[in-house]
Design an enzyme around this catalytic site. Structure first.
Site, mmCIF file in Angstrom:
data_model
loop_
_atom_site.group_PDB
_atom_site.id
_atom_site.type_symbol
_atom_site.label_atom_id
_atom_site.label_comp_id
_atom_site.label_asym_id
_atom_site.label_seq_id
_atom_site.Cartn_x
_atom_site.Cartn_y
_atom_site.Cartn_z
ATOM 1 C CE LYS A 43 -2.279 -1.102 3.745
ATOM 2 N NZ LYS A 43 -1.586 -2.382 4.036
ATOM 3 N NE ARG A 118 -4.377 0.283 10.305
ATOM 4 C CZ ARG A 118 -3.180 0.127 10.859
ATOM 5 N NH1 ARG A 118 -3.090 -0.477 12.026
ATOM 6 N NH2 ARG A 118 -2.100 0.566 10.270
ATOM 7 N NE ARG A 157 8.290 -2.226 6.291
ATOM 8 C CZ ARG A 157 6.989 -1.952 6.216
ATOM 9 N NH1 ARG A 157 6.420 -1.767 5.042
ATOM 10 N NH2 ARG A 157 6.257 -1.930 7.317
ATOM 11 N NE ARG A 190 8.131 1.321 11.264
ATOM 12 C CZ ARG A 190 7.804 1.400 9.963
ATOM 13 N NH1 ARG A 190 8.455 2.221 9.176
ATOM 14 N NH2 ARG A 190 6.840 0.663 9.469
ATOM 15 N NE ARG A 201 1.840 -4.155 11.702
ATOM 16 C CZ ARG A 201 2.629 -3.692 10.735
ATOM 17 N NH1 ARG A 201 3.912 -4.037 10.707
ATOM 18 N NH2 ARG A 201 2.145 -2.910 9.794
#
Length: 245
Positions: A43, A118, A157, A190, A201
């Protein structure tokens, strides 16, 4: 302004940027588009492309929340704990955050909502907010990807905090290990990009966020894209969808 960096910009690049801005105004879509999909579905990558191509504002709740966390405020400290646990932020907080952003002049040509809504209550609240100003969600683009693909993508990432640029040590590595290509500053992973948090998540997504897909499908504005393909193929489909009247 960094005059040294500015001096490196060629005349051709400046002309290209001016043309892009002119074209954006000529083809202003003034749409409100929601991007849907699991974390890591792409996204952020494609909302950036939409921003550059159509001059719409990009409302990434993740970026907005992380900015608040970096501010060091009491609210930011509370948010940090919630985000590190992979939990969802309260609906009222998110709705007010988005409402403030939509009112800004930068969103006059349209908005790309990345990471919001969400939940069904958020989607309903968003509809109410837009209706107050005679607007609506015009399209919802669902970037469909399998869970294991997401884990593979996000697990590698790393991020340059000041700019938000992201790298992946397998799919999109930096030129020099551990540093940002542009600034040479260090990259960090992160907390919410670590595997344990990613799994949590995804569990939250499946239980609370995935029903949003049916919400927009019933409204007749859902478009589905296979997001496991090469970036250029995905982008071609999204451009076609966005231009659909």
């Amino acid at each position: 302004m960094d005059t040294q960096a500015y001096s490196k910009i060629s005349n051709a690049a400046l002309i290209q940027e001016l043309y892009r801005r002119y074209r954006c105004q000529e083809e202003a879509l003034r749409k409100r588009i929601v991007l849907l999909g699991m974390p890591g579905a792409g996204k952020g990558t494609h909302s950036a492309k939409m921003l550059a191509r159509f001059c719409m504002c990009h409302l990434s709740t993740g970026d907005l929340l992380r900015e608040e966390v970096r501010s060091g405020s009491e609210f930011g400290k509370k948010l940090k704990g919630i985000m590190e646990r992979g939990e969802l932020i309260e609906d009222e907080v998110m709705c007010n955050l988005i409402k403030q952003q939509l009112a800004k002049p930068a969103c006059a040509n349209g908005a790309i909502l990345d990471g919001f809504p969400r939940t069904i209550p958020q989607a309903e609240k968003l509809d109410q907010i837009l209706k107050q100003s005679g607007q609506q969600i015009d399209q919802a683009i669902f970037m469909n990807v399998r869970e294991q693909v997401v884990v593979d993508r996000l697990g590698g990432r790393w991020t340059h905090l000041n700019s938000g640029r992201t790298y992946h040590y397998k799919f999109n590595p930096p030129k020099v290990h551990g540093v940002d290509d542009i600034t040479g500053e260090p990259l960090v992973q992160r907390e919410d990009d670590k595997e344990a948090t990613i799994r949590n998540r995804l569990n939250v997504y499946q239980s609370k966020t995935s029903p949003i897909i049916d919400y927009y499908r019933k409204k007749g504005i859902l478009f589905e894209v296979n997001a496991e393909r090469p970036v250029n193929d995905i982008w071609k489909d999204i451009k076609t969808i966005v231009k659909t009247k």
